[in-house]
Design an enzyme around this catalytic site. Structure first.
Site, mmCIF file in Angstrom:
data_model
loop_
_atom_site.group_PDB
_atom_site.id
_atom_site.type_symbol
_atom_site.label_atom_id
_atom_site.label_comp_id
_atom_site.label_asym_id
_atom_site.label_seq_id
_atom_site.Cartn_x
_atom_site.Cartn_y
_atom_site.Cartn_z
ATOM 1 N N ASP A 61 1.332 -9.107 1.612
ATOM 2 C CA ASP A 61 0.127 -8.432 1.099
ATOM 3 C C ASP A 61 -0.673 -9.438 0.279
ATOM 4 O O ASP A 61 -0.209 -10.540 -0.002
ATOM 5 C CB ASP A 61 0.534 -7.215 0.223
ATOM 6 C CG ASP A 61 -0.570 -6.135 0.234
ATOM 7 O OD1 ASP A 61 -0.256 -4.962 0.518
ATOM 8 O OD2 ASP A 61 -1.750 -6.482 -0.004
ATOM 9 N N ILE A 62 -1.875 -9.019 -0.101
ATOM 10 C CA ILE A 62 -2.771 -9.905 -0.866
ATOM 11 C C ILE A 62 -2.285 -10.034 -2.305
ATOM 12 O O ILE A 62 -2.677 -10.966 -3.017
ATOM 13 C CB ILE A 62 -4.214 -9.344 -0.825
ATOM 14 C CG1 ILE A 62 -5.241 -10.378 -1.294
ATOM 15 C CG2 ILE A 62 -4.333 -8.069 -1.640
ATOM 16 C CD1 ILE A 62 -5.796 -11.216 -0.196
ATOM 17 N N ARG A 63 -1.427 -9.089 -2.747
ATOM 18 C CA ARG A 63 -0.878 -9.159 -4.099
ATOM 19 C C ARG A 63 0.537 -8.599 -4.059
ATOM 20 O O ARG A 63 0.911 -7.934 -3.100
ATOM 21 C CB ARG A 63 -1.735 -8.304 -5.053
ATOM 22 C CG ARG A 63 -1.962 -6.900 -4.489
ATOM 23 C CD ARG A 63 -2.422 -5.881 -5.480
ATOM 24 N NE ARG A 63 -2.800 -4.650 -4.831
ATOM 25 C CZ ARG A 63 -1.933 -3.798 -4.260
ATOM 26 N NH1 ARG A 63 -0.637 -4.098 -4.235
ATOM 27 N NH2 ARG A 63 -2.339 -2.691 -3.681
ATOM 28 N N ILE B 35 -2.093 11.535 3.675
ATOM 29 C CA ILE B 35 -0.653 11.323 3.482
ATOM 30 C C ILE B 35 -0.293 11.535 2.011
ATOM 31 O O ILE B 35 -0.928 10.959 1.120
ATOM 32 C CB ILE B 35 -0.233 9.891 3.883
ATOM 33 C CG1 ILE B 35 -0.723 9.551 5.287
ATOM 34 C CG2 ILE B 35 1.288 9.729 3.764
ATOM 35 C CD1 ILE B 35 0.047 10.131 6.426
ATOM 36 N N TYR C 33 -15.370 3.555 6.735
ATOM 37 C CA TYR C 33 -13.935 3.570 7.083
ATOM 38 C C TYR C 33 -13.742 4.238 8.446
ATOM 39 O O TYR C 33 -13.087 3.681 9.332
ATOM 40 C CB TYR C 33 -13.181 4.345 6.001
ATOM 41 C CG TYR C 33 -11.732 4.612 6.263
ATOM 42 C CD1 TYR C 33 -11.278 5.898 6.524
ATOM 43 C CD2 TYR C 33 -10.794 3.588 6.225
ATOM 44 C CE1 TYR C 33 -9.937 6.171 6.732
ATOM 45 C CE2 TYR C 33 -9.443 3.853 6.435
ATOM 46 C CZ TYR C 33 -9.024 5.136 6.679
ATOM 47 O OH TYR C 33 -7.692 5.401 6.897
ATOM 48 N N LYS D 204 -12.487 2.615 11.995
ATOM 49 C CA LYS D 204 -11.303 3.130 12.707
ATOM 50 C C LYS D 204 -11.678 3.528 14.139
ATOM 51 O O LYS D 204 -10.922 3.289 15.083
ATOM 52 C CB LYS D 204 -10.699 4.313 11.942
ATOM 53 C CG LYS D 204 -10.017 3.919 10.633
ATOM 54 C CD LYS D 204 -8.890 2.919 10.866
ATOM 55 C CE LYS D 204 -8.176 2.538 9.584
ATOM 56 N NZ LYS D 204 -7.120 1.520 9.814
ATOM 57 N N GLY E 192 0.824 -1.222 0.000
ATOM 58 C CA GLY E 192 0.000 0.000 0.000
ATOM 59 C C GLY E 192 0.853 1.264 0.000
ATOM 60 O O GLY E 192 2.088 1.197 0.014
ATOM 61 N N GLN E 193 0.149 2.420 0.004
ATOM 62 C CA GLN E 193 0.864 3.706 -0.081
ATOM 63 C C GLN E 193 1.827 3.874 1.087
ATOM 64 O O GLN E 193 2.996 4.200 0.906
ATOM 65 C CB GLN E 193 -0.155 4.860 -0.073
ATOM 66 C CG GLN E 193 0.496 6.229 -0.226
ATOM 67 C CD GLN E 193 -0.437 7.393 0.068
ATOM 68 O OE1 GLN E 193 -1.557 7.223 0.531
ATOM 69 N NE2 GLN E 193 0.041 8.600 -0.176
HETATM 70 C C1 VAH Z 1 -8.450 8.512 3.182
HETATM 71 N N1 VAH Z 1 -6.043 8.865 2.910
HETATM 72 O O1 VAH Z 1 -8.610 9.499 2.518
HETATM 73 C C2 VAH Z 1 -7.068 8.269 3.771
HETATM 74 C C3 VAH Z 1 -6.976 8.907 5.111
HETATM 75 C C4 VAH Z 1 -7.574 10.914 6.409
HETATM 76 C C5 VAH Z 1 -7.447 10.355 5.083
HETATM 77 O O2 VAH Z 1 -7.661 8.167 6.040
HETATM 78 O O3 VAH Z 1 -9.338 7.727 3.403
#
Ligand code: VAH
Length: 315
Positions: free
Chosen positions: A32-34, A170, A140, A144, A9-10
């Site tokens: 990772d998965i790939r 990020i 998401y 979290k 990932g990033q």
């Molecule tokens: C997103 N880059 O956009 C992630 C991050 C706060 C942003 O969680 O979902």
């Protein structure tokens, strides 16, 4: 040894490379998965793994005598809104896998990323404090917020040494971002160099907390290296570096590429961005384990454009 789950990932890619620089390439197992970038795949041992598969993670831990795990696999905010059930399943199952392996003593120290996405429309927008109202409106963000509760629970109840950071958006040049709402701030640099213009999917005045990858990697390693007694927050630490709007980042890019043109066409990610804070108070991370960011918007832009220039070997 260290295991990175979600190493392609990033953040995972650069975290793996940095930890290999520090600890030696064979001290860090990427999974990772790939498969990932050429640079990642040739930098040291790699294992295909599904973060939702407890037994395969457990097997890797035994095979390589892993003591520390960074769980960097997740489905981010924008993609998560298109596949809500999958986002919840991946984000939660993977976390429970590593929390339970830590509870059983198979992982000594665990890193799990949270996000500013835990905050919602009712959260104070400016200088959002460490403890505040959190009513996230994305799957998401909900995953979290729940994950933070479980991390604190496993620490308090079972003594699991899990550490966490609420990452802002990020920005990095090495890997493409993975379906986030803040991805415009990465895409804009590539477009500026390749076609001299960019259409932002967020409105020009949308101010969001952001951080350059180098700072994010440094913070991640710093919190993992800190003495346990310094980690007083076992849900997740607020972390910040800067905040900016699409208009502000475009203005800075124009300093380096005068003919650059930006336009705006807000899409489904606008309401997600509008639900998040504009700036974050990370005093607790600075006090508890010495966090200090290094990159501001100009320094980041200079670094991004310099590295992308070389990556695209533009004459
Ligand atoms: C997103 N880059 O956009 C992630 C991050 C706060 C942003 O969680 O979902």
């Amino acid at each position: 040894r260290i295991l990175i789950i979600g190493a392609c990932g990033q953040i995972g890619t650069e975290l793996t490379l940095k930890l290999r620089d520090i600890n030696g390439k064979n001290a860090v197992i990427a999974s990772d998965i790939r498969e990932g970038s050429k640079e990642l795949m040739k930098s040291g041992p790699f294992e295909l793994v599904n973060a939702m598969d407890y037994d395969s993670i457990s097997k890797i831990i035994d095979t390589y005598t892993i003591t520390e795990v960074y769980l960097m696999a997740a489905m981010l905010s924008a993609t998560g809104e298109q596949f809500p059930a999958k986002a919840w399943e991946l984000n939660m199952t993977s976390l429970f896998n590593v929390l339970n392996l830590a509870k059983e003593g198979k992982i000594k120290k665990l890193f799990w990323p949270s996000s500013i996405a835990v905050f919602g429309p009712t959260t104070p927008k400016e200088n959002t404090p460490q403890e505040t109202v959190m009513e996230p409106t994305t799957v998401y963000g909900i995953s979290k917020q729940t994950g933070e509760r479980w991390c604190e629970y496993y620490h308090k109840k079972y003594g699991v040494d899990v550490r966490s950071i609420r990452y802002p958006g990020i920005i990095s040049w090495k890997t493409k971002p993975g379906g986030g709402t803040t991805d415009y701030a990465v895409e804009i640099y590539h477009s500026a160099l390749l076609i001299g213009k960019y259409t932002s999917f967020l409105k020009k005045e949308t101010k969001l907390p952001m951080m350059y990858m180098d700072d994010a990697i440094e913070a991640t390693i710093a919190i993992m290296n800190a003495a346990p007694e310094k980690i007083k927050v076992r849900s997740s630490y607020n972390l910040a570096a800067m905040s900016f709007t699409p208009e502000e980042i475009a203005k800075v890019i124009k300093k380096f590429i005068p003919e650059f043109e930006i336009s705006y066409n807000a899409d489904f990610r606008q309401p997600i961005a509008d639900s998040w804070p504009s700036s974050i108070d990370d005093i607790r991370a600075r006090e508890d384990w010495g966090w200090q960011h290094k990159f501001d918007l100009v320094k980041m832009s200079e670094n991004m454009l310099h590295n992308l220039h070389a990556k695209y070997n533009i004459l």
